[in-house]
Enzyme design. Structure first.
Site, PDB file in Angstrom:
ATOM      1  N   ASP A  31      49.492  -5.931  57.366  1.00 27.05           N
ATOM      2  CA  ASP A  31      50.682  -5.251  58.276  1.00 27.05           C
ATOM      3  C   ASP A  31      51.992  -5.276  57.226  1.00 27.05           C
ATOM      4  OD1 ASP A  31      51.995  -3.659  60.463  1.00 27.05           O
ATOM      5  OD2 ASP A  31      52.691  -5.822  60.956  1.00 27.05           O
ATOM      6  N   ASP A  33      56.085  -4.625  58.551  1.00 25.56           N
ATOM      7  CA  ASP A  33      57.137  -5.073  58.986  1.00 25.56           C
ATOM      8  C   ASP A  33      56.656  -6.558  59.743  1.00 25.56           C
ATOM      9  OD1 ASP A  33      59.946  -4.807  59.319  1.00 25.56           O
ATOM     10  OD2 ASP A  33      59.460  -4.593  61.366  1.00 25.56           O
TER      11      ASP A  33
END
Length: 309
Positions: A31, A33
């Site tokens: 992922d 952020d």
């Protein structure tokens, strides 16, 4: 299988344990952020981790529910934050995957009405998917007198800072047609901002439309399997040889579990150790897939692991 009840659930690992895990994997999915950056600041050590994994011959991919920018802008952000060896083909955003779904799976015959921003529009345009161009609604206009496009065959909901009641009303009208597809880029309910503030996510806007139409959206982004299917179809990725690393239990870790991947929570983002342990100790079977297989403080721990015997 990742997410199943096992002795390794929620295991905090470091040093040689991290190295042994990475040695056993050919593919690493990140992922973005909260994992490799926070806003406009790279997580310390993250650029070096990505470069190290690539030097070791790993397939590295980035899976993000953030639909606000097209993939080419993500490449620019990676470069801006010191990630100098990330290419567009390694980035799988919910906006890109939504465009792929509409083009290759749904094969929509008509236009898409979009609640979303420039990232969604750009990916649809690049994929050759027709859509209703973003309109500037006339002040004082209402659903009673605004035009509707008779060619709309799908509604796609994403993050939209210009969300209005009129957009919601138009989408409701289109979705009265049972043949009109109802898609959401992602289910994220909210996003953290600087200073402790939050902003509603795509999931909040989707929920409003689901309530108004009594229909459920097909979700493209995490934790849906489709984003992994996009990667697997393009790169031949084996889930048994893959590791999903995220910061949000209800999306990233559940995504990994849904796709049969080992999962790792990093504590530089939204979810923390007490939440993961709470899910692990829960008696509810449906909470077990929120439990990461492994936990690290930060992915920078990967660097230290390489120097330990």
């Amino acid at each position: 299988m990742a997410g199943a009840v096992s002795s390794k659930g929620c295991q905090k690992i470091r040093g040689s344990q991290i190295r042994d895990l990475l040695d056993a994997k050919r593919y690493v999915l990140f992922d973005c952020d909260g994992v490799i950056w926070n806003g406009e600041t790279a997580v310390p050590g993250a650029p070096e981790v990505v470069s190290l994994l690539k030097q070791q011959g790993k397939g590295v991919f980035f899976v993000t529910n953030n639909c606000t920018r097209p993939r080419e802008n993500y490449v620019q952000k990676f470069s801006r934050l010191g990630f100098n060896d990330v290419v567009q083909e390694e980035i799988f955003s919910s906006a890109y995957c939504s465009a792929v779904y509409l083009r290759d799976v749904a094969k929509v015959q008509g236009k898409v009405f979009v609640i979303g921003g420039n990232g969604v529009y750009k990916e649809l345009r690049d994929a050759g998917v027709p859509f209703v161009e973003e309109e500037t609604d006339v002040a004082g206009g209402s659903i009673y007198d605004c035009p509707l496009d008779s060619e709309v065959r799908a509604v796609l909901v994403g993050y939209d800072e210009k969300f209005t009641f009129l957009k919601l009303a138009k989408a409701c009208c289109y979705l009265r047609n049972a043949e009109c597809l109802f898609l959401a880029t992602d289910p994220d309910p909210w996003h953290p901002l600087r200073g402790g503030r939050v902003t509603p996510g795509s999931g909040s806007l989707t929920a409003a439309l689901e309530t108004a139409t009594e229909r459920k959206a097909t979700v493209i982004g995490k934790p849906s399997r489709f984003m992994f299917e996009c990667i697997a179809s393009q790169f031949g990725v084996d889930p048994a040889q893959s590791l999903m690393i995220g910061d949000r239990l209800e999306t990233d870790i559940l995504f990994g579990a849904n796709c049969g991947l080992d999962t790792m929570l990093t504590l530089t983002g939204v979810s923390q150790m007490d939440e993961a342990e709470g899910y692990k100790d829960s008696d509810a079977p449906d909470k077990k897939d929120f439990v990461p297989d492994y936990v690290v403080d930060t992915i920078a721990d990967f660097l230290q692991a390489q120097g330990e015997d």
